[in-house]
Design a protein around this motif. Structure first.
Motif, PDB file in Angstrom:
ATOM      1  N   ARG A  10       0.780  -1.272  -0.115  1.00 17.48           N
ATOM      2  CA  ARG A  10      -0.154   0.145  -0.050  1.00 17.48           C
ATOM      3  C   ARG A  10       0.913   1.323  -0.114  1.00 17.48           C
ATOM      4  NH1 ARG A  10      -3.956  -2.681   4.149  1.00 17.48           N
ATOM      5  NH2 ARG A  10      -5.376  -4.015   2.956  1.00 17.48           N
ATOM      6  N   GLN A  11       2.357   1.135  -0.134  1.00 16.20           N
ATOM      7  CA  GLN A  11       2.991   2.323  -0.315  1.00 16.20           C
ATOM      8  C   GLN A  11       2.618   3.016  -1.600  1.00 16.20           C
ATOM      9  OE1 GLN A  11       4.809   3.203   2.323  1.00 16.20           O
ATOM     10  NE2 GLN A  11       3.892   1.773   3.133  1.00 16.20           N
ATOM     11  N   ILE A  12       2.641   4.383  -1.512  1.00 22.02           N
ATOM     12  CA  ILE A  12       2.337   5.467  -2.568  1.00 22.02           C
ATOM     13  C   ILE A  12       3.746   5.894  -3.269  1.00 22.02           C
ATOM     14  CG2 ILE A  12       1.180   7.481  -3.175  1.00 22.02           C
ATOM     15  CD1 ILE A  12      -0.656   5.471  -2.008  1.00 22.02           C
ATOM     16  N   ASP A  41      -0.464  10.933   1.386  1.00 17.06           N
ATOM     17  CA  ASP A  41       0.052   9.509   1.168  1.00 17.06           C
ATOM     18  C   ASP A  41      -0.663   8.742   2.360  1.00 17.06           C
ATOM     19  OD1 ASP A  41       1.510  10.062  -1.104  1.00 17.06           O
ATOM     20  OD2 ASP A  41       3.506   9.117  -0.136  1.00 17.06           O
ATOM     21  N   LYS A  42      -0.597   9.547   3.624  1.00 11.35           N
ATOM     22  CA  LYS A  42      -1.124   8.979   4.887  1.00 11.35           C
ATOM     23  C   LYS A  42      -2.513   8.628   4.563  1.00 11.35           C
ATOM     24  CE  LYS A  42      -1.312   9.712   9.852  1.00 11.35           C
ATOM     25  NZ  LYS A  42      -2.805   9.665   9.966  1.00 11.35           N
ATOM     26  N   ILE A  45      -3.523   5.726   2.256  1.00 12.63           N
ATOM     27  CA  ILE A  45      -2.973   4.598   2.625  1.00 12.63           C
ATOM     28  C   ILE A  45      -4.456   4.153   3.587  1.00 12.63           C
ATOM     29  CG2 ILE A  45      -1.728   3.232   4.144  1.00 12.63           C
ATOM     30  CD1 ILE A  45       0.632   4.743   2.770  1.00 12.63           C
ATOM     31  N   ASP A  55      -3.466  -2.663  -3.224  1.00 14.68           N
ATOM     32  CA  ASP A  55      -2.466  -1.819  -3.824  1.00 14.68           C
ATOM     33  C   ASP A  55      -3.117  -0.662  -4.109  1.00 14.68           C
ATOM     34  OD1 ASP A  55      -3.344  -2.581  -5.921  1.00 14.68           O
ATOM     35  OD2 ASP A  55      -1.845  -4.236  -6.151  1.00 14.68           O
ATOM     36  N   PHE A  56      -2.366   0.640  -4.259  1.00 11.34           N
ATOM     37  CA  PHE A  56      -2.831   1.647  -5.006  1.00 11.34           C
ATOM     38  C   PHE A  56      -3.571   1.433  -6.343  1.00 11.34           C
ATOM     39  CE2 PHE A  56      -2.503   5.386  -8.063  1.00 11.34           C
ATOM     40  CZ  PHE A  56      -3.350   6.166  -7.008  1.00 11.34           C
TER      41      PHE A  56
END
Length: 289
Positions: A10-12, A41-42, A45, A55-56
């Motif tokens: 889930r990282q951007i 981002d926070k 997520i 995921d994104f």
């Protein structure tokens, strides 16, 4: 192990951020520059976790094509900042009751309608402050039918505004006499505003960048649009200014935040200086303010 892997996925990325930023801007007119990267981002997520997206890419596809407006509204609610309190920047309220409204009233028939629009409403402190100022300080309040409209793109803060419950911090700038007159202290320590004031304001969800939302606002006499345009880029600011221009009656006024200037956005409005504040006016027919 599965939860850790899901968290990692889930990282951007930079490309994800750019793609989302462009999409959100097209939908709302709100532009996030790189300094807002951590903030965006926070919250992305958090929404990915809430919707179960791995995921994104899967989240963004669902946002655009599956969940549509419902998930976008969740994002709007979490991405917008709503920091306000009662009697904020009162010099503009002073100009309202000591100059602008008298001028507006002179162009109305006796008992005519005066429409005031507060956008963004946030949690309601501004429109309720306007109502209190009118009741307490405008000598002609009983001679005209005054409508107060208040709008925001964030549905969560609109619900809070209609509920009318405020923290001690929100009401700290109110004179004690007005706090006693218009609020009831709750056992929690918060304050409930008079239901008469709640009923005096008409709240609605509006995206100032969406013409289909703003075209229903017409024959407005005074607009408070404070500290909203700072979140827009030049193109969105111009579109918002044009929407306000179309909404106003000739001779109507716009009050912006202290760091905002209509003259840097458009030449549609004229600058008007009252003893308490400088505001912006839609020219009267014939070009005279």
């Amino acid at each position: 192990m599965k939860s850790l892997a899901a968290a990692d996925s889930r990282q951007i990325t930079d490309a994800d951020f750019a793609k989302f930023r462009d999409y959100f801007y097209r939908k709302t007119g709100i532009h996030f520059d790189d300094s807002k990267r951590y903030f965006v981002d926070k919250r992305l997520i958090e929404r990915m976790a809430a919707t179960g997206a791995d995921d994104f890419r899967s989240y963004f596809m669902a946002l655009r094509f599956e969940r549509g407006s419902e998930e976008l509204q969740h994002l709007v609610n979490t991405m917008t900042v709503n920091e306000t309190y009662f009697f904020r920047e009162t010099y503009q309220f002073d100009a309202m009751v000591n100059g602008m409204l008298d001028e507006i009233a002179r162009r109305k028939r006796p008992g005519g309608r005066i429409r005031i629009w507060s956008i963004p409403s946030s949690t309601g402190e501004e429109p309720y402050s306007i109502a209190i100022y009118l009741l307490e300080r405008w000598k002609l309040i009983d001679d005209y039918e005054v409508e107060i409209l208040s709008s925001d793109i964030d549905t969560q803060v609109l619900h809070q505004a209609e509920r009318g419950i405020y923290s001690p911090r929100s009401v700290a700038q109110l004179p004690p006499t007005l706090l006693d007159k218009y609020f009831t202290r709750q056992s929690s320590g918060d304050y409930a505003i008079s239901r008469d004031l709640v009923q005096a304001v008409e709240f609605s969800r509006v995206n100032l960048s969406d013409a289909s939302d703003t075209r229903r606002f017409r024959e407005i006499d005074l607009i408070f649009c404070r500290n909203l345009l700072i979140y827009f880029d030049d193109v969105s600011r111009r579109a918002a200014a044009e929407a306000m221009f179309d909404a106003l009656n000739p001779g109507g006024f716009v009050c912006l935040g202290h760091s905002e200037s209509m003259s840097r956005i458009t030449s549609l409005f004229q600058v008007r200086r009252f003893p308490a504040a400088m505001v912006h006016q839609k020219p009267l027919e014939g070009g005279q303010a």
